[in-house]
Each structure stands twice: as structure tokens, then as C-alpha cells.
Write a protein that holds these residues in place. Sequence first.
Motif, PDB file in Angstrom:
ATOM      1  N   CYS A  67      33.597 -46.925  78.715  1.00 48.10           N
ATOM      2  CA  CYS A  67      32.799 -45.978  77.932  1.00 48.10           C
ATOM      3  C   CYS A  67      33.565 -45.534  76.698  1.00 48.10           C
ATOM      4  N   GLY A  68      33.050 -44.516  75.996  1.00 44.46           N
ATOM      5  CA  GLY A  68      33.712 -44.044  74.784  1.00 44.46           C
ATOM      6  C   GLY A  68      33.486 -45.015  73.634  1.00 44.46           C
ATOM      7  N   GLY A  69      34.417 -44.996  72.696  1.00 46.06           N
ATOM      8  CA  GLY A  69      34.266 -45.807  71.487  1.00 46.06           C
ATOM      9  C   GLY A  69      34.179 -47.302  71.758  1.00 46.06           C
ATOM     10  N   GLU A 104      26.240 -43.134  63.966  1.00 52.78           N
ATOM     11  CA  GLU A 104      27.308 -43.648  64.823  1.00 52.78           C
ATOM     12  C   GLU A 104      27.215 -43.031  66.215  1.00 52.78           C
ATOM     13  N   GLY A 105      27.495 -43.866  67.220  1.00 49.16           N
ATOM     14  CA  GLY A 105      27.448 -43.368  68.592  1.00 49.16           C
ATOM     15  C   GLY A 105      28.668 -42.516  68.883  1.00 49.16           C
ATOM     16  N   LEU A 106      28.434 -41.244  69.227  1.00 51.83           N
ATOM     17  CA  LEU A 106      29.581 -40.356  69.502  1.00 51.83           C
ATOM     18  C   LEU A 106      29.636 -39.878  70.953  1.00 51.83           C
ATOM     19  N   ASP A 107      28.590 -40.201  71.724  1.00 49.64           N
ATOM     20  CA  ASP A 107      28.615 -39.770  73.131  1.00 49.64           C
ATOM     21  C   ASP A 107      27.664 -40.667  73.929  1.00 49.64           C
ATOM     22  N   GLY A 141      37.814 -44.978  79.188  1.00 49.58           N
ATOM     23  CA  GLY A 141      37.127 -44.594  77.958  1.00 49.58           C
ATOM     24  C   GLY A 141      38.116 -44.524  76.818  1.00 49.58           C
ATOM     25  N   GLY A 142      37.830 -43.635  75.869  1.00 47.45           N
ATOM     26  CA  GLY A 142      38.714 -43.524  74.715  1.00 47.45           C
ATOM     27  C   GLY A 142      38.148 -44.271  73.536  1.00 47.45           C
ATOM     28  N   SER A 143      38.983 -44.432  72.531  1.00 42.69           N
ATOM     29  CA  SER A 143      38.438 -44.950  71.280  1.00 42.69           C
ATOM     30  C   SER A 143      38.362 -46.471  71.224  1.00 42.69           C
ATOM     31  N   LYS A 144      39.390 -47.152  71.735  1.00 42.25           N
ATOM     32  CA  LYS A 144      39.465 -48.594  71.465  1.00 42.25           C
ATOM     33  C   LYS A 144      39.691 -49.418  72.718  1.00 42.25           C
ATOM     34  N   VAL A 145      39.165 -50.613  72.716  1.00 45.26           N
ATOM     35  CA  VAL A 145      39.402 -51.531  73.818  1.00 45.26           C
ATOM     36  C   VAL A 145      40.800 -52.158  73.694  1.00 45.26           C
ATOM     37  N   SER A 146      41.277 -52.298  72.455  1.00 41.74           N
ATOM     38  CA  SER A 146      42.540 -53.024  72.241  1.00 41.74           C
ATOM     39  C   SER A 146      43.724 -52.339  72.920  1.00 41.74           C
ATOM     40  N   THR A 147      43.720 -50.986  72.946  1.00 39.40           N
ATOM     41  CA  THR A 147      44.862 -50.291  73.536  1.00 39.40           C
ATOM     42  C   THR A 147      44.781 -50.256  75.064  1.00 39.40           C
ATOM     43  N   LYS A 148      43.623 -50.629  75.623  1.00 39.75           N
ATOM     44  CA  LYS A 148      43.453 -50.518  77.077  1.00 39.75           C
ATOM     45  C   LYS A 148      43.319 -51.882  77.744  1.00 39.75           C
ATOM     46  N   ILE A 149      43.476 -52.937  76.959  1.00 38.41           N
ATOM     47  CA  ILE A 149      43.137 -54.251  77.496  1.00 38.41           C
ATOM     48  C   ILE A 149      44.017 -54.651  78.694  1.00 38.41           C
ATOM     49  N   SER A 173      29.217 -46.895  64.053  1.00 34.74           N
ATOM     50  CA  SER A 173      30.033 -46.584  65.232  1.00 34.74           C
ATOM     51  C   SER A 173      31.402 -47.249  65.146  1.00 34.74           C
ATOM     52  N   ILE A 174      32.362 -46.630  65.795  1.00 42.15           N
ATOM     53  CA  ILE A 174      33.702 -47.220  65.866  1.00 42.15           C
ATOM     54  C   ILE A 174      33.561 -48.581  66.569  1.00 42.15           C
ATOM     55  N   CYS A 175      34.123 -49.616  65.970  1.00 44.67           N
ATOM     56  CA  CYS A 175      33.939 -50.963  66.520  1.00 44.67           C
ATOM     57  C   CYS A 175      35.105 -51.828  66.078  1.00 44.67           C
ATOM     58  N   GLY A 209      40.436 -41.664  79.777  1.00 43.57           N
ATOM     59  CA  GLY A 209      39.769 -41.751  78.472  1.00 43.57           C
ATOM     60  C   GLY A 209      38.352 -41.212  78.480  1.00 43.57           C
ATOM     61  N   PRO A 210      38.028 -40.374  77.483  1.00 44.54           N
ATOM     62  CA  PRO A 210      36.722 -39.715  77.436  1.00 44.54           C
ATOM     63  C   PRO A 210      35.575 -40.665  77.097  1.00 44.54           C
ATOM     64  N   ALA A 211      34.359 -40.216  77.425  1.00 38.73           N
ATOM     65  CA  ALA A 211      33.165 -41.040  77.176  1.00 38.73           C
ATOM     66  C   ALA A 211      32.545 -40.739  75.823  1.00 38.73           C
ATOM     67  N   GLY A 212      33.133 -39.821  75.095  1.00 37.63           N
ATOM     68  CA  GLY A 212      32.599 -39.470  73.782  1.00 37.63           C
ATOM     69  C   GLY A 212      33.623 -38.637  73.045  1.00 37.63           C
ATOM     70  N   VAL A 213      33.244 -38.183  71.869  1.00 35.99           N
ATOM     71  CA  VAL A 213      34.164 -37.361  71.082  1.00 35.99           C
ATOM     72  C   VAL A 213      34.096 -35.935  71.640  1.00 35.99           C
ATOM     73  N   PHE A 214      34.762 -35.781  72.786  1.00 34.19           N
ATOM     74  CA  PHE A 214      34.629 -34.536  73.557  1.00 34.19           C
ATOM     75  C   PHE A 214      35.232 -33.342  72.825  1.00 34.19           C
ATOM     76  N   GLU A 215      36.060 -33.640  71.811  1.00 31.66           N
ATOM     77  CA  GLU A 215      36.664 -32.530  71.050  1.00 31.66           C
ATOM     78  C   GLU A 215      35.574 -31.723  70.338  1.00 31.66           C
ATOM     79  N   PHE A 216      34.449 -32.380  70.021  1.00 30.59           N
ATOM     80  CA  PHE A 216      33.294 -31.684  69.435  1.00 30.59           C
ATOM     81  C   PHE A 216      32.411 -31.209  70.587  1.00 30.59           C
ATOM     82  N   GLY A 273      46.241 -38.090  78.369  1.00 29.63           N
ATOM     83  CA  GLY A 273      46.111 -36.807  77.682  1.00 29.63           C
ATOM     84  C   GLY A 273      44.683 -36.352  77.499  1.00 29.63           C
ATOM     85  N   ASP A 274      43.797 -37.263  77.032  1.00 33.15           N
ATOM     86  CA  ASP A 274      42.454 -36.824  76.668  1.00 33.15           C
ATOM     87  C   ASP A 274      41.568 -36.550  77.871  1.00 33.15           C
ATOM     88  N   SER A 275      41.723 -37.336  78.928  1.00 26.21           N
ATOM     89  CA  SER A 275      40.906 -37.059  80.118  1.00 26.21           C
ATOM     90  C   SER A 275      41.370 -35.760  80.755  1.00 26.21           C
TER      91      SER A 275
HETATM   92  P1  AMP Z   1      42.298 -42.941  73.330  1.00 19.90           P
HETATM   93  O1  AMP Z   1      43.433 -42.289  72.605  1.00 19.90           O
HETATM   94  O2  AMP Z   1      42.082 -44.371  72.990  1.00 19.90           O
HETATM   95  O3  AMP Z   1      42.280 -42.666  74.812  1.00 19.90           O
HETATM   96  O4  AMP Z   1      41.004 -42.250  72.735  1.00 19.90           O
HETATM   97  C1  AMP Z   1      40.716 -40.895  72.850  1.00 19.90           C
HETATM   98  C2  AMP Z   1      39.839 -40.518  71.703  1.00 19.90           C
HETATM   99  O5  AMP Z   1      38.683 -41.337  71.721  1.00 19.90           O
HETATM  100  C3  AMP Z   1      39.340 -39.102  71.737  1.00 19.90           C
HETATM  101  O6  AMP Z   1      39.969 -38.384  70.696  1.00 19.90           O
HETATM  102  C4  AMP Z   1      37.839 -39.230  71.501  1.00 19.90           C
HETATM  103  O7  AMP Z   1      37.370 -38.324  70.528  1.00 19.90           O
HETATM  104  C5  AMP Z   1      37.717 -40.636  70.997  1.00 19.90           C
HETATM  105  N1  AMP Z   1      36.374 -41.197  71.215  1.00 19.90           N
HETATM  106  C6  AMP Z   1      35.681 -41.264  72.359  1.00 19.90           C
HETATM  107  N2  AMP Z   1      34.457 -41.762  72.135  1.00 19.90           N
HETATM  108  C7  AMP Z   1      34.359 -42.028  70.834  1.00 19.90           C
HETATM  109  C8  AMP Z   1      33.350 -42.533  69.999  1.00 19.90           C
HETATM  110  N3  AMP Z   1      32.169 -42.897  70.495  1.00 19.90           N
HETATM  111  N4  AMP Z   1      33.594 -42.663  68.681  1.00 19.90           N
HETATM  112  C9  AMP Z   1      34.784 -42.303  68.179  1.00 19.90           C
HETATM  113  N5  AMP Z   1      35.809 -41.810  68.923  1.00 19.90           N
HETATM  114  C10 AMP Z   1      35.584 -41.671  70.226  1.00 19.90           C
END
Ligand code: AMP
Length: 415
Positions: A238-240, A311-314, A214-222, A256-258, A337-344, A373-375
Motif C-alpha cells: 500500500c502507500g505510494g 494524485e493518490g494520497l490515501d 507501505g510507505g512511499s517507494k517500492v525500491s526501498t522495500k524490495i 501520483s508518486i510512481c 509503512g503507512p497506507a497514505g500521507v498520514f502526516e496530513f 518510524g512512520d508506522s
Molecule cells: P517510507 O519512508 O518509504 O516508509 O515512506 C513513508 C512516507 O510515505 C510517509 O511520509 C508518507 O507520507 C509517504 N506516503 C505514503 N503514501 C503516499 C502516497 N500515496 N503518496 C506520497 N507519499 C506517500
Amino acid sequence: MNIDNYNFNGKKAIVRVDFNVPLDENGNITDDTRIRGALPTLEKILKDGGSLIIMSHMGKPKGKVNPKFSLGQIKDAVAKALGRDVKFAPDCANASEVAANLKPGEVLLLENLRFYPEEEGKPVGIEKTDAGYEDAKKEMKARQKEFAKTLASYADVYVNDAFGTAHRKHASTAVIADSFDADNKMLGYLMEKEVQAVDNILSDIKRPFTAIMGGSKVSTKIGIIENLMDKVDNLILCGGMTYTFAKAKGGHVGESICENDKLDLALDIIRKAKEKGVNLVLGTDCVAADAFSNDANTQVVSCMEIPDGWEGLDAGPNTRKAFQDVIKTAKTILWNGPAGVFEFDNFTAGSRAIAEAIVEATDNGAFSLVGGGDSVACVNKFGLADQVSYVSTGGGALLEAIEGKVLPGVAAIKG
Ligand code: AMP
């Protein structure tokens, strides 16, 4: 050398730890997993009758002194964790005197190593494409060696317990090891455990093997995603990054983040998964918000039809159920990596569903590794960290190790 077989009595040990802990705006530690993780090594040295020189980085000060990233902020927390006073050296490269005067049982914490560009060894103020870059790099590498020698000069023995930076060839993580003979350098307990956990995942895989990225971007996890495709049975993305895939498939993702420049890459991943027979599981519905805020209005919508202004946040309920069904039957699980903006708090449901399914699978005999870190922050937030098989402190290092890369921090000691 193996830490268990080493007697630190009367020795000065310099230990590279990863105390890059998250801080709130007042400088308070919000998650002390990394400090707790290093305690077995630090306590062994002190118990043996050694003295301790602790070194770490914090944040990205980019080679400059920056109070925002001062390790002075965590000195009291380290002292509390160790149950003894900790001295602080405000300049890590000028600590000879205080290091020389350390007595057995005493502890010295050095200021952030990355206040010096030599730590990372990257030339400053010059781009890779600039003329003279190669010369600047050479000069910086020479300076890095000297910096590493200075750190080494404080101690009789070097211990690397910083898994989080083991994938970096930095002064304190790798170069410093050259100054110690094989009998006086070793991995700490945390590093040993981390290396073992990766080994558990990579050798003798019990199937089905399910990876959740999961997490925010596909580019950093490719890199890791492509590598995992050769190993896993199920790959949950999942995630962003969900929205880059949705858009690539012709969906409308609103705000949504894209990553618009990664749409082809997303299609490529879908194609490769099919070719390799990997069950790729992507989100189908999401919890969309009308602002990037915990208090935003929300609605559940298809990931393919997110209205403008939303925007999709979860992950949505159908997605959560689909993820759980796959995870619960797994016998080997990797989550990064989280499936959403779990900080909220209002957008934790997706990550919580994953964490709970992992716990259930673990109860049923699966080996589960949660890393990054985030998971880790997620499983801590949900109070489930002690119900998975292993929580790794390493993000990038864990992923590189699972990609099969040799970690410089490990190689510097093990050869
Ligand atoms: P990363 O550093 O790439 O592992 O991303 C972790 C971050 O991804 C966390 O701070 C999450 O809040 C964020 N994240 C997860 N899902 C989404 C989403 N749908 N939109 C924006 N940020 C997200």
C-alpha cells in the motif's frame, strides 16, 4: 553478558541509544518513542549506582558539525525523562575529562556521533568509482577504529541499546565492542526485546501470516518484500508504491508518486506472488487530491484511472475494506509503512483502517509487530500503540533482521 546479571555499581557505562527523534522546525520533539524505549536500560544503570554516558546519532549530518542535528536540542527532554540533570559534551571525541569526572548517578550526553565521518566509516569526498577509493576506505576504517577506541576509553562497560542502527557496522554500534571483553559488553533491554520480537515473527509462525508494507517507494522495500514472499500467506502492498503497481498493470496514475523505472519490478513481484501462492493485495481505489496538501480537493477514484492533475494520497474505501478483511483473520502480522500521507490529517483513513484491523486481530490472539518510524508514528497518532503486540523502534534494522540478515550491532556483542 546479560544486562540483568550485571551490577553497574561504581562503573561508567557508555550506552549507544537511538535518540534520532523527529523534531519540528522549532527543535521540539514530535515523537519521543525512542527516548522512552531506552529508559529501562538507562534507569537500570543509574539504579545500580553506575554513571551514564549516552551516545547517539541524529539525522544525516554527513560527517560535519551541523547545529540542525545537535543532540543539545534534546538534552532537556532526556533530563526530564530520567528525572535528573544531564551534562552535555559538545564534542563527542573530546569528552575524556568530563567523562572521567562523572560520579555515580551522573549522566553525560555526547554530541551527535555523526558529526564525525569516522562514526559511519565512509570515506568523504570520494566516490566508489573514483581512483584511490579503496585506499581512502582503508584509511577511514583505521580512523574509525581510533574513534571507537576514544569513545570506549570513557567507560568501563559498553551497552548497545540502539536497535534502529543495529544493521550498521558503525564505530559506536559495532567497532567499539572490540575494546571491551565479553563480560563488559551487552545488549540493552530494548535491543533484547527487539531481537525477541523478530524471533517471534520468524520462528513458529502462526498462520495466516499477513505482512503489510507501505510507505512511499517500492525500491526501498524490495529486499524485504521478496524475502517475505517466502514466508507470508498474505502480502498487502500500500502507500505510494500502489501507483507503481497500477501503472505497471497499464493504469493511468495522474500525478501520483510512481517509480517509472520499477514497473518491471512491480510485474515481477505480481508474478512471483502467484508462483509462490501468496495472496497479494493491492489497492483498487484511492483518495486522490488535486495538490500535495492537507487542504487539497479530493475525490475517490480507481487507482487505474487517476485523472491528470490529481494524485493518490490515501487508500479508498473499497481498498480499506479489503485490507481489513485480510488483516482481521491473520494470526501473525507485520506492518511497516503507512497506507497514505498520514502526516496530513485528511489522508489518514487508510493507515487508520490498517491499525484498527491489527488491533482487532491482536485482540483475537494474533501476534502483531509494527515497525519502522512512520508506522510507529501512525499507531501513536491514532492512540493504538499499546493495543498491538509489539512496536519496534527499528526501521531498516527490523527489516534486515526479518530478511534473516545478521545485524552487526548484535553480532559485535553476541559473536
Ligand atoms: P517510507 O519512508 O518509504 O516508509 O515512506 C513513508 C512516507 O510515505 C510517509 O511520509 C508518507 O507520507 C509517504 N506516503 C505514503 N503514501 C503516499 C502516497 N500515496 N503518496 C506520497 N507519499 C506517500
